[in-house]
Design a protein around this motif. Structure first.
Motif: not given
Length: 258
Positions: A67-83
């Motif tokens: 929930d905290r990650a989603l509230r921060r605006g996390a999306t699969p595309g953005r997270l995989l780019a960071e990963l």
């Protein structure tokens, strides 16, 4: 580095008990630092959770982290780019739910994982007898599909899971959701024993393993452990990557080493 399974097999065969800590992607702005801290602390691989709005197998701690990650605006595309730029130096296995996988398409999703440097995938709400297309897509992308087995899994079904799982077989020690627990479940040992009779793939136990002592006890039965909620509780309470990394190091010190 090779595949997730190649790496874990080599570590196990050298006498190393396997340690796979977990982090919820997007939990904090500096969440990739947890990956590097885990690797520095002796993790053999890292499970990375892609947050989902309805994580049915996750207990309160992982739900709160998602929930905290989603509230921060996390999306699969953005997270995989960071990963893709994290480069922790150990294999990464993404854990997420079928909705995120199949909304993108199994082949496209697995290809995106591979592009981000991910070599393992865990999708707990895809049963093994329906996992054929996803397994094929993962294999084509060079990603190992990890399957889960529970204490109540029937023998024929357990055999199918053991035969199809790649990377490792994830033994769920309790019937229920993830979460910290005061003691290792009595079902952990028998489940690990049944699985190790059916496969040479590494067998790891998870769900409720919360302390170095519990991890060491689990490794008396299995090839290693997954530790998630206990670490995410620390992060949710404000522990830095270095501080949570110290917790991972304490677990590593408690485990048998080659």
């Amino acid at each position: 580095m090779g595949t997730l399974e190649t790496h874990l097999r080599a570590r196990r065969d050298a006498g190393q008990a396997l340690l796979v800590p977990y982090v919820t992607a997007g939990l904090t702005a500096d969440w990739p630092d947890y990956l590097r801290a885990y690797a520095d602390a002796g993790a053999d691989a890292i499970e990375v959770g892609l947050p989902f709005s309805d994580p049915m197998l996750d207990g309160g701690t992982i739900q709160e982290a998602s929930d905290r990650a989603l509230r921060r605006g996390a999306t699969p595309g953005r997270l995989l780019a960071e990963l893709s730029t994290a480069n922790p130096g150990v294999p990464l296995a993404v854990m997420t739910y079928a909705n995120l996988v199949f909304r993108t398409g199994a082949r496209a999703f697995c290809e995106r994982l591979a592009e981000a440097g991910v070599t393992g995938l865990i999708v707990p709400d895809v049963p093994h007898d329906e996992a054929g297309p996803l397994s094929e897509a993962a294999t084509a992308a060079g990603v190992d599909l990890v399957l889960l087995a529970a204490p109540t899994t029937a023998p024929a079904r357990l055999r199918g899971i053991a035969e199809r799982s790649r990377g490792f077989v994830y033994g769920v020690t309790v019937m229920g959701t993830t979460g910290e627990r005061a003691a290792l479940a009595d079902s952990a040992g028998p489940l690990a024993g049944r699985l190790r009779e059916l496969t040479t793939c590494p067998v790891l136990l998870g769900f409720g393993i919360s302390t170095p002592e519990q991890a060491a006890q689990a490794c008396a039965y299995a090839d290693g452990v997954v530790v998630a909620s206990a670490l995410m509780r620390r992060a949710l309470d404000g522990a830095t990557p270095a501080e949570v990394g110290a917790d991972v190091a304490a677990i590593r010190r408690a485990l048998p080493a080659g």
